[in-house]
Scaffold this active site. Sequence first.
Site, short mmCIF file in Angstrom:
data_model
loop_
_atom_site.label_atom_id
_atom_site.label_comp_id
_atom_site.label_asym_id
_atom_site.label_seq_id
_atom_site.Cartn_x
_atom_site.Cartn_y
_atom_site.Cartn_z
N CYS A 111 0.81 -1.22 0.00
CA CYS A 111 0.00 0.00 0.00
C CYS A 111 0.84 1.28 0.00
CB CYS A 111 -0.95 0.00 1.19
SG CYS A 111 -2.17 -1.33 1.13
N HIS A 238 -2.46 7.21 3.73
CA HIS A 238 -2.90 5.97 3.09
C HIS A 238 -4.34 5.70 3.49
CE1 HIS A 238 -3.58 1.93 2.00
NE2 HIS A 238 -3.28 1.39 3.17
N ASN A 268 -10.30 0.76 1.03
CA ASN A 268 -8.84 0.71 0.96
C ASN A 268 -8.44 0.24 -0.44
OD1 ASN A 268 -6.12 0.16 1.13
ND2 ASN A 268 -6.25 -0.99 3.05
#
Length: 315
Positions: A111, A238, A268
Site C-alpha cells: 500500500c 494511506h 482501501n
Amino acid sequence: MAVYIAGTGVHHPEERITNADLEKILDTNDAWIQSHTGIQERTKAPEGMFASDLGALAVVDALREANWQAKDLDLIVCATSTPDTLVPPTACHIGKKLGISPPSFDVDAACAGFLFGLSTAVPMVESGRFKRVALVATEHYTRFANYEDRATCIFWGDAGACVLLQPEKPKSGFEIVDFDIQSMTEGTDYVKVPVRGYVEQDGPMVKKYAEKGFVQSATTILERNGLTPNDVDAFVGHQANYRLLEIVIEKLGIPAEKHWHTVRLYGNRGAAGAPATLIGRSRESKLPNGSLLLMTVFGAGFCMASALFRSIADE
C-alpha cells in the site's frame, strides 16, 4: 533538477460494495463496520477487468489533463501489489492497452507503492534520460479478498491513479519537493497474500505498527525540511481505515479541516488510494499557488513513505 507533476488521472469503477451488501453474506453489520473502520462503501472492478485496465484508464485521464499523447511517454512505472500476472509486469500490460512500448516495469511496496514508485521514477527524470513519465498506482484488491473473512474483506476497494512527471515546470500541477522511504522488516508476517491465496492480516499488530510508522515517516520528512504540521496546507494519508487516520492526524497535530480523505466511500484501494485522494480533492479544492501538501503512506513489509508536494496554479 526539479521534477514536476504535469497531469493527474484517476479511475474508479462504478460498481459498489456497501455495508448492507456485506451484511447479507457475513456475520457483521453496518454499525460495527463503521465503528471499527469508518468505511461505508467500496469500489469494485467488474468481472473481466484487471489492475492494468484500471491503470490504463487512469493514464488516459492524466494524458487528457496534461494535453499529452500516449506516444509522448518514454517510461511507465507501475506501483501495484495486485498484478494482472506475476510475469510480465502489469506496466507492460498497461503499455499494450495504450498502444505504446516504452520501457515499463512494476514496483511493489504494497500500500506504500505509489511513493516508493515516486522515489524510483524521480531520479530517472533527474538523470535527463526520461522526460515524459507515467507513474501509475493501480490495485484490484477485491480480486484477492476473502469474502468469508469478515476481519479483512470489509476494507478492500479497486482503483487506478496516475501522475505524469516531467522536468519542466508546468502552468499547473505540483512540484515534488521531497520524499522519504523507510521499512520495518520485522513486521513482514503481519500482512500477506500467499501465492494463489487471499489477503491475510493481524489487525491489532498492523494498527500498532501503522500508528508508529505514519508518525515516524511524516516527522522525518517535515523535520528534514524545517517544517512543522502547521506549515502543511493539506494532509493525505494511506486510505486504509478512517478510524486509524483519525488517530494519526491527532498524533501529528493536523487539523481535521486539512485532512483529505476518501476511504469512507471508496475503501482501501492499496497503493492507489492516496494518489486517487490527492487527485480528487485537489481538483475539487483548486489549491492556491504554493500550497504545501504532505502525503504519508503505510503498507505491508512494513513499508512507509512520505512526500511533500507544492501546488502550481495560474494566478
